[in-house]
Design a protein around this motif. Structure first.
Motif, PDB file in Angstrom:
ATOM      1  N   THR A 331       0.847  -1.190   0.000  1.00 41.87           N
ATOM      2  CA  THR A 331       0.000   0.000   0.000  1.00 41.87           C
ATOM      3  C   THR A 331       0.888   1.247   0.000  1.00 41.87           C
ATOM      4  OG1 THR A 331      -1.717  -1.161   1.193  1.00 41.87           O
ATOM      5  CG2 THR A 331      -1.782   1.240   1.298  1.00 41.87           C
ATOM      6  N   LEU A 332       0.570   2.174  -0.894  1.00 45.50           N
ATOM      7  CA  LEU A 332       1.313   3.431  -0.975  1.00 45.50           C
ATOM      8  C   LEU A 332       0.345   4.591  -0.829  1.00 45.50           C
ATOM      9  CD1 LEU A 332       3.498   2.859  -4.182  1.00 45.50           C
ATOM     10  CD2 LEU A 332       4.359   3.012  -1.840  1.00 45.50           C
ATOM     11  N   LEU A 333       0.800   5.695  -0.251  1.00 44.35           N
ATOM     12  CA  LEU A 333       0.039   6.938  -0.296  1.00 44.35           C
ATOM     13  C   LEU A 333       0.719   7.825  -1.332  1.00 44.35           C
ATOM     14  CD1 LEU A 333      -0.439   7.613   3.504  1.00 44.35           C
ATOM     15  CD2 LEU A 333      -2.170   6.862   1.879  1.00 44.35           C
ATOM     16  N   ALA A 334      -0.082   8.463  -2.174  1.00 42.35           N
ATOM     17  CA  ALA A 334       0.503   9.258  -3.262  1.00 42.35           C
ATOM     18  C   ALA A 334      -0.245  10.570  -3.383  1.00 42.35           C
ATOM     19  CB  ALA A 334       0.413   8.480  -4.569  1.00 42.35           C
ATOM     20  N   LEU A 335       0.500  11.656  -3.483  1.00 40.41           N
ATOM     21  CA  LEU A 335      -0.103  12.978  -3.636  1.00 40.41           C
ATOM     22  C   LEU A 335       0.153  13.440  -5.065  1.00 40.41           C
ATOM     23  CD1 LEU A 335      -1.531  15.012  -1.746  1.00 40.41           C
ATOM     24  CD2 LEU A 335       0.680  16.079  -1.390  1.00 40.41           C
ATOM     25  N   PHE A 336      -0.913  13.447  -5.880  1.00 40.63           N
ATOM     26  CA  PHE A 336      -0.763  13.845  -7.275  1.00 40.63           C
ATOM     27  C   PHE A 336      -1.400  15.220  -7.478  1.00 40.63           C
ATOM     28  CE2 PHE A 336      -1.209   9.169  -8.902  1.00 40.63           C
ATOM     29  CZ  PHE A 336       0.034   8.872  -8.369  1.00 40.63           C
ATOM     30  N   PRO A 337      -0.891  15.987  -8.444  1.00 44.36           N
ATOM     31  CA  PRO A 337      -1.612  17.216  -8.806  1.00 44.36           C
ATOM     32  C   PRO A 337      -3.021  16.837  -9.277  1.00 44.36           C
ATOM     33  CG  PRO A 337       0.267  16.816 -10.269  1.00 44.36           C
ATOM     34  CD  PRO A 337       0.293  15.741  -9.251  1.00 44.36           C
ATOM     35  N   SER A 338      -4.000  17.704  -9.052  1.00 44.61           N
ATOM     36  CA  SER A 338      -5.374  17.245  -9.228  1.00 44.61           C
ATOM     37  C   SER A 338      -5.762  17.033 -10.691  1.00 44.61           C
ATOM     38  CB  SER A 338      -6.365  18.128  -8.498  1.00 44.61           C
ATOM     39  OG  SER A 338      -6.396  19.377  -9.083  1.00 44.61           O
ATOM     40  N   HIS A 339      -4.904  17.442 -11.636  1.00 51.43           N
ATOM     41  CA  HIS A 339      -5.239  17.079 -13.030  1.00 51.43           C
ATOM     42  C   HIS A 339      -4.989  15.588 -13.279  1.00 51.43           C
ATOM     43  CE1 HIS A 339      -1.029  16.923 -14.236  1.00 51.43           C
ATOM     44  NE2 HIS A 339      -0.852  18.042 -13.569  1.00 51.43           N
ATOM     45  N   ALA A 340      -4.185  14.943 -12.425  1.00 43.95           N
ATOM     46  CA  ALA A 340      -4.024  13.482 -12.518  1.00 43.95           C
ATOM     47  C   ALA A 340      -5.200  12.864 -11.766  1.00 43.95           C
ATOM     48  CB  ALA A 340      -2.688  13.066 -11.908  1.00 43.95           C
ATOM     49  N   ASN A 341      -6.336  12.864 -12.444  1.00 46.40           N
ATOM     50  CA  ASN A 341      -7.617  12.576 -11.787  1.00 46.40           C
ATOM     51  C   ASN A 341      -8.059  11.143 -12.099  1.00 46.40           C
ATOM     52  OD1 ASN A 341     -10.027  12.895 -10.513  1.00 46.40           O
ATOM     53  ND2 ASN A 341     -10.983  14.055 -12.176  1.00 46.40           N
ATOM     54  N   PHE A 342      -7.960  10.251 -11.107  1.00 45.87           N
ATOM     55  CA  PHE A 342      -8.309   8.843 -11.318  1.00 45.87           C
ATOM     56  C   PHE A 342      -9.455   8.434 -10.412  1.00 45.87           C
ATOM     57  CE2 PHE A 342      -3.812   9.273 -12.380  1.00 45.87           C
ATOM     58  CZ  PHE A 342      -3.833   8.813 -13.684  1.00 45.87           C
ATOM     59  N   GLU A 343     -10.173   7.403 -10.874  1.00 46.16           N
ATOM     60  CA  GLU A 343     -11.281   6.879 -10.071  1.00 46.16           C
ATOM     61  C   GLU A 343     -10.809   5.636  -9.325  1.00 46.16           C
ATOM     62  OE1 GLU A 343     -14.010   8.518  -9.772  1.00 46.16           O
ATOM     63  OE2 GLU A 343     -13.360   9.989 -11.268  1.00 46.16           O
ATOM     64  N   ILE A 344     -11.558   5.271  -8.303  1.00 49.88           N
ATOM     65  CA  ILE A 344     -11.248   4.050  -7.557  1.00 49.88           C
ATOM     66  C   ILE A 344     -11.317   2.865  -8.519  1.00 49.88           C
ATOM     67  CG2 ILE A 344     -12.136   2.507  -5.745  1.00 49.88           C
ATOM     68  CD1 ILE A 344     -12.904   5.117  -4.235  1.00 49.88           C
ATOM     69  N   GLY A 345     -10.311   2.008  -8.462  1.00 47.66           N
ATOM     70  CA  GLY A 345     -10.262   0.846  -9.352  1.00 47.66           C
ATOM     71  C   GLY A 345      -9.362   1.068 -10.559  1.00 47.66           C
ATOM     72  N   ASP A 346      -9.071   2.341 -10.917  1.00 48.32           N
ATOM     73  CA  ASP A 346      -8.192   2.615 -12.062  1.00 48.32           C
ATOM     74  C   ASP A 346      -6.775   2.097 -11.787  1.00 48.32           C
ATOM     75  OD1 ASP A 346     -10.212   3.881 -13.384  1.00 48.32           O
ATOM     76  OD2 ASP A 346      -9.401   5.920 -13.146  1.00 48.32           O
ATOM     77  N   GLU A 347      -6.081   1.778 -12.869  1.00 46.69           N
ATOM     78  CA  GLU A 347      -4.666   1.410 -12.713  1.00 46.69           C
ATOM     79  C   GLU A 347      -3.798   2.612 -13.065  1.00 46.69           C
ATOM     80  OE1 GLU A 347      -1.927  -1.511 -15.049  1.00 46.69           O
ATOM     81  OE2 GLU A 347      -2.895  -2.611 -13.411  1.00 46.69           O
ATOM     82  N   VAL A 348      -2.786   2.893 -12.252  1.00 45.94           N
ATOM     83  CA  VAL A 348      -1.881   4.012 -12.531  1.00 45.94           C
ATOM     84  C   VAL A 348      -0.438   3.510 -12.481  1.00 45.94           C
ATOM     85  CG1 VAL A 348      -3.416   5.785 -11.585  1.00 45.94           C
ATOM     86  CG2 VAL A 348      -1.736   4.712 -10.094  1.00 45.94           C
ATOM     87  N   SER A 349       0.430   4.282 -13.137  1.00 41.92           N
ATOM     88  CA  SER A 349       1.863   3.957 -13.092  1.00 41.92           C
ATOM     89  C   SER A 349       2.579   5.050 -12.309  1.00 41.92           C
ATOM     90  CB  SER A 349       2.445   3.907 -14.499  1.00 41.92           C
ATOM     91  OG  SER A 349       1.799   2.908 -15.230  1.00 41.92           O
ATOM     92  N   VAL A 350       3.486   4.633 -11.456  1.00 38.45           N
ATOM     93  CA  VAL A 350       4.221   5.609 -10.639  1.00 38.45           C
ATOM     94  C   VAL A 350       5.694   5.233 -10.583  1.00 38.45           C
ATOM     95  CG1 VAL A 350       2.216   6.098  -9.157  1.00 38.45           C
ATOM     96  CG2 VAL A 350       3.859   4.343  -8.445  1.00 38.45           C
ATOM     97  N   ARG A 351       6.483   6.212 -10.170  1.00 42.82           N
ATOM     98  CA  ARG A 351       7.880   5.921  -9.811  1.00 42.82           C
ATOM     99  C   ARG A 351       8.161   6.566  -8.459  1.00 42.82           C
ATOM    100  NH1 ARG A 351      10.318  10.876 -11.178  1.00 42.82           N
ATOM    101  NH2 ARG A 351       8.976  11.936 -12.662  1.00 42.82           N
ATOM    102  N   LEU A 352       9.134   6.029  -7.766  1.00 44.71           N
ATOM    103  CA  LEU A 352       9.509   6.606  -6.478  1.00 44.71           C
ATOM    104  C   LEU A 352      10.677   7.560  -6.682  1.00 44.71           C
ATOM    105  CD1 LEU A 352       9.365   3.548  -4.040  1.00 44.71           C
ATOM    106  CD2 LEU A 352       7.550   5.102  -4.756  1.00 44.71           C
ATOM    107  N   GLU A 353      10.529   8.756  -6.131  1.00 45.89           N
ATOM    108  CA  GLU A 353      11.607   9.737  -6.228  1.00 45.89           C
ATOM    109  C   GLU A 353      11.794  10.316  -4.826  1.00 45.89           C
ATOM    110  OE1 GLU A 353      11.494  12.131  -9.943  1.00 45.89           O
ATOM    111  OE2 GLU A 353      11.754  13.786  -8.517  1.00 45.89           O
TER     112      GLU A 353
END
Ligand code: ATP
Length: 367
Positions: A331-353
């Motif tokens: 489980t990760l917590l992620a803070l995205f700018p709000s234009h990266a607008n996803f719904e529950i269940g969507d798949e997203v790609s991230v990297r750790l920086e």
């Protein structure tokens, strides 16, 4: 532990002019220890906060500084005068401290100006009138001078409490959860307003709170307390980015811990890839560790190597806080700018920086 040791008394440092020195104090309630060997120093004009969970001893420290609670060991000095030691206590009214309480504690049958005047009995009538007018003006309360507390908003009541505490020109202002009765928006505004006012007037202040937003709004330095002791005394920035132990990392801000293993002096292997530190981490290669991952370390990147599913989302205006779950069930917590607008269940790609790699010894294999 980074205990804030008071400098030796009589220190000739010009830059640091301590107004308050709390030296190795311990406080009890009957046989129960509430504060243990706690030290802190507050310089003139500085605003500091004690922050910690309920029951960690914050209020007891404040009450000891104010002169309402005795110390069993150690001493408290205000303006280089000892005011508390084992078996000896200067009474609160002789300490020149102002106090703001959680519930404001205004006198309901007195008007705003009478409330502010109530701490000025030792002033002449003329000086009292001048001091009240001055405080009301500084707090933006002049036009409410004749109102009673029940005719004021929460924020205005808070300002009256502050005006009353500051009117006798105390050496030190003590505030106990002063914003806790205000709603979230107002407490943020008041926190900033009060901080600006204290800075402009060069007032030395100690506040206690369990709310890190309040602490960060007001504190030049913040002492995080656990079980009657200060576990880290630092700037808000360092508490967030360089917490010194697991408790502080957990208590301050959001985040999760990833398990990892040191594969070189400054690199940790985790299930979500390797993380590099700019400097050597000070651990033996092969050490089993935990790495702190803050929500702002998780970057939305359509080409990112980590795939995760959106489990929860909380809209915060300019940003959205997502709870993500990777295919490996991390489980990760992620803070995205709000234009990266996803719904529950969507798949997203991230990297750790991760800018500042915060690494602790692994507490348990299951962590
Ligand atoms: P909170 O945020 O809930 O106000 P705190 O960090 O200010 O908590 P204190 O009020 O200083 O904590 O209490 C420290 C410890 O002393 C707690 O374990 C509490 O139960 C105990 N304590 C506080 N007041 C008393 C009292 N009057 N009698 C006995 N024990 C007390």
């Amino acid at each position: 532990m980074d205990s804030p040791q008071a400098p030796p008394r009589g220190s000739s440092s010009v830059a640091a002019r301590p107004l308050l020195q709390v030296q190795n104090i311990s406080c009890n309630y009957e046989l129960e220890r509430a504060v243990f060997d706690l030290s802190l120093t507050v310089n003139r004009g500085e605003q500091v906060c004690l922050l910690g969970p309920s029951g960690c001893g914050k209020t007891t420290v404040l009450r000891a500084i104010a002169g309402f609670h005795p110390v069993l060991t150690g001493g408290i000095f205000i303006n280089d005068q000892q005011v508390s030691a084992a078996g000896a206590m200067v009474p609160p009214e002789a300490r020149r401290v102002g106090m703001v309480f959680q519930d404001h504690a205004l006198f309901p049958h007195l008007s705003v100006q009478q409330n502010v005047a109530s701490g000025l009995r030792q002033f002449s009538a003329r000086d009292r009138k001048e001091a009240v007018a001055d405080m009301l003006e500084r707090m933006g309360l002049t036009r409410h001078a004749k109102r009673y507390p029940h005719e004021l908003s929460g924020g205005q009541q808070q300002r009256v409490a502050l005006a009353r505490a500051l009117a006798p020109r105390p050496l030190l202002l003590l505030m106990d959860e002063p914003f806790s009765n205000l709603d979230q928006e107002l407490r943020e505004r008041m926190g900033q307003e009060v901080s600006d006012m204290l800075k402009e007037s060069d007032i030395t202040c100690v506040m206690v709170t369990h709310d890190q937003n309040d602490a960060f709004a007001l504190g030049d330095k913040v002492g995080v307390m656990e079980d009657g002791a200060i576990v880290q005394w630092d700037t808000p920035y360092n508490l967030y980015h360089r917490p010194q132990n697991h408790f502080v990392a957990d208590f301050i801000g959001n985040g999760i811990f990833l398990t990892g293993e040191l594969c070189s002096a400054n690199r940790v292997t985790t299930p979500l890839g390797n993380l590099d530190s700019g400097t050597a981490l000070g651990w033996v290669v092969g050490s089993q560790v935990e790495v702190l991952i803050r929500p702002d370390d998780v970057i939305y990147d359509p080409q990112g190597p980590v795939k995760a599913q959106v489990m929860r989302r909380a809209f915060k205006g300019a940003e959205i806080m997502y709870t993500l779950r990777t295919s490996s069930q991390i489980t990760l917590l992620a803070l995205f700018p709000s234009h990266a607008n996803f719904e529950i269940g969507d798949e997203v790609s991230v990297r750790l920086e991760v800018d500042h790699l915060v690494v602790f010894a692994r507490e348990s294999e299951s962590a």
